[in-house]
Scaffold this motif. Sequence first.
Motif, PDB file in Angstrom:
ATOM      1  N   THR A   9       9.294   6.084  10.586  1.00 26.70           N
ATOM      2  CA  THR A   9       8.232   6.724   9.805  1.00 26.70           C
ATOM      3  C   THR A   9       8.689   6.954   8.368  1.00 26.70           C
ATOM      4  OG1 THR A   9       7.364   7.822  11.783  1.00 26.70           O
ATOM      5  CG2 THR A   9       6.727   8.744   9.655  1.00 26.70           C
ATOM      6  N   ASP A  10       9.943   7.382   8.204  1.00 27.93           N
ATOM      7  CA  ASP A  10      10.493   7.578   6.860  1.00 27.93           C
ATOM      8  C   ASP A  10      10.510   6.257   6.089  1.00 27.93           C
ATOM      9  OD1 ASP A  10      10.998  10.271   7.418  1.00 27.93           O
ATOM     10  OD2 ASP A  10      13.033   9.850   8.115  1.00 27.93           O
ATOM     11  N   LEU A  11      10.935   5.199   6.777  1.00 32.22           N
ATOM     12  CA  LEU A  11      11.023   3.896   6.124  1.00 32.22           C
ATOM     13  C   LEU A  11       9.638   3.368   5.770  1.00 32.22           C
ATOM     14  CD1 LEU A  11      13.003   1.746   5.189  1.00 32.22           C
ATOM     15  CD2 LEU A  11      12.846   0.694   7.450  1.00 32.22           C
ATOM     16  N   GLU A  12       8.693   3.572   6.669  1.00 28.76           N
ATOM     17  CA  GLU A  12       7.309   3.155   6.399  1.00 28.76           C
ATOM     18  C   GLU A  12       6.765   3.870   5.164  1.00 28.76           C
ATOM     19  OE1 GLU A  12       3.362   1.726   6.660  1.00 28.76           O
ATOM     20  OE2 GLU A  12       5.214   0.973   7.539  1.00 28.76           O
ATOM     21  N   ALA A  13       7.077   5.144   5.027  1.00 29.45           N
ATOM     22  CA  ALA A  13       6.618   5.905   3.860  1.00 29.45           C
ATOM     23  C   ALA A  13       7.214   5.347   2.572  1.00 29.45           C
ATOM     24  CB  ALA A  13       6.986   7.377   4.024  1.00 29.45           C
ATOM     25  N   LEU A  14       8.489   4.940   2.623  1.00 31.39           N
ATOM     26  CA  LEU A  14       9.137   4.362   1.448  1.00 31.39           C
ATOM     27  C   LEU A  14       8.503   3.028   1.081  1.00 31.39           C
ATOM     28  CD1 LEU A  14      11.461   4.506  -0.630  1.00 31.39           C
ATOM     29  CD2 LEU A  14      12.908   3.354   1.064  1.00 31.39           C
ATOM     30  N   PHE A  15       8.282   2.163   2.083  1.00 30.57           N
ATOM     31  CA  PHE A  15       7.638   0.881   1.839  1.00 30.57           C
ATOM     32  C   PHE A  15       6.246   1.078   1.255  1.00 30.57           C
ATOM     33  CE2 PHE A  15      10.974  -1.078   4.220  1.00 30.57           C
ATOM     34  CZ  PHE A  15      10.900  -2.442   3.977  1.00 30.57           C
ATOM     35  N   SER A  16       5.507   2.040   1.784  1.00 34.34           N
ATOM     36  CA  SER A  16       4.136   2.271   1.338  1.00 34.34           C
ATOM     37  C   SER A  16       4.088   2.841  -0.082  1.00 34.34           C
ATOM     38  CB  SER A  16       3.416   3.215   2.299  1.00 34.34           C
ATOM     39  OG  SER A  16       3.313   2.638   3.585  1.00 34.34           O
ATOM     40  N   ALA A  17       5.098   3.611  -0.459  1.00 30.85           N
ATOM     41  CA  ALA A  17       5.123   4.205  -1.794  1.00 30.85           C
ATOM     42  C   ALA A  17       5.480   3.175  -2.864  1.00 30.85           C
ATOM     43  CB  ALA A  17       6.125   5.359  -1.833  1.00 30.85           C
ATOM     44  N   ARG A  18       6.265   2.164  -2.494  1.00 29.50           N
ATOM     45  CA  ARG A  18       6.672   1.150  -3.473  1.00 29.50           C
ATOM     46  C   ARG A  18       5.472   0.307  -3.910  1.00 29.50           C
ATOM     47  NH1 ARG A  18       6.838  -3.551  -4.960  1.00 29.50           N
ATOM     48  NH2 ARG A  18       5.534  -4.079  -3.167  1.00 29.50           N
ATOM     49  N   HIS A  19       5.394   0.029  -5.189  1.00 31.90           N
ATOM     50  CA  HIS A  19       4.374  -0.882  -5.700  1.00 31.90           C
ATOM     51  C   HIS A  19       4.943  -1.574  -6.941  1.00 31.90           C
ATOM     52  CE1 HIS A  19       3.799   2.490  -8.457  1.00 31.90           C
ATOM     53  NE2 HIS A  19       3.181   1.650  -9.268  1.00 31.90           N
ATOM     54  N   SER A  20       4.316  -2.655  -7.344  1.00 27.84           N
ATOM     55  CA  SER A  20       4.738  -3.360  -8.546  1.00 27.84           C
ATOM     56  C   SER A  20       4.190  -2.633  -9.767  1.00 27.84           C
ATOM     57  CB  SER A  20       4.242  -4.810  -8.513  1.00 27.84           C
ATOM     58  OG  SER A  20       4.929  -5.536  -7.509  1.00 27.84           O
ATOM     59  N   CYS A  21       5.089  -2.051 -10.532  1.00 22.76           N
ATOM     60  CA  CYS A  21       4.710  -1.249 -11.696  1.00 22.76           C
ATOM     61  C   CYS A  21       4.453  -2.163 -12.891  1.00 22.76           C
ATOM     62  CB  CYS A  21       5.835  -0.261 -12.021  1.00 22.76           C
ATOM     63  SG  CYS A  21       5.516   0.777 -13.455  1.00 22.76           S
ATOM     64  N   ARG A  22       3.330  -1.961 -13.561  1.00 23.21           N
ATOM     65  CA  ARG A  22       2.966  -2.809 -14.702  1.00 23.21           C
ATOM     66  C   ARG A  22       2.830  -2.020 -16.006  1.00 23.21           C
ATOM     67  NH1 ARG A  22       0.770  -5.183 -10.139  1.00 23.21           N
ATOM     68  NH2 ARG A  22       1.101  -7.440  -9.976  1.00 23.21           N
TER      69      ARG A  22
END
Length: 227
Positions: A9-22
Amino acid sequence: MTAPLPSLTDLEALFSARHSCRAFRPDPLPRAMIEDILRCAQKVPSWCNAQPWKVTVTSGAETDRLRQALTQAAMAGGHSPDLDFPKAYLDEYKARRRECGWALYEAVGVEKGDRAGSARQMMENFTLFGAPHCAVLSTPNDLGGYGAMDCGGFVAGFTLAAQAAGVASIPQAAVASFAPLLHEMLQIPQDRQILCAISFGYGDPDHPANRFRTSRAALAEFTDWRD
């Protein structure tokens, strides 16, 4: 006493928070923070533990020099990547690419048919979206596709480690399209293949380019179960 491992669950939250910043703020990161991110990223697996990645990291005036050179090169044209770009995006890959592109354009106010507006947004790739740092990633030519595959894992590791540290990032193939410039300017040997760049720093959450997120395919679209 061994610290407890993070949960799925912790890892899923990290993956979900990451995005390509522009869009980035200009504030530089402490060198120690960048080193921590790199040390974390290098723990990804690689074929025979070859660890083929090497990164050239720019900061300060060197990042500004790089963005100026890339912008001039992009305006002149003449892309020449070390790694061949895709021949075509077809079917669902084309649909996902278009969905991402139109979501970005909508966020920044570029309407369909506005070629000048889309060209201006494309040029943001070569200003590194204003990031204070850029990491250019390369692999030995001799390792071929497997070296490139291993480096893909490093890109994922870097972006996730950065997210965990509160740092935004964006992997950029567009920067690697000017490989001869990068080889010369950053003194990257010719026996190494430049794969991509990762621009990174503190993101600007108020910029419209950072107000959209891409979707992900349903499990059934990419998984074939054999029981």
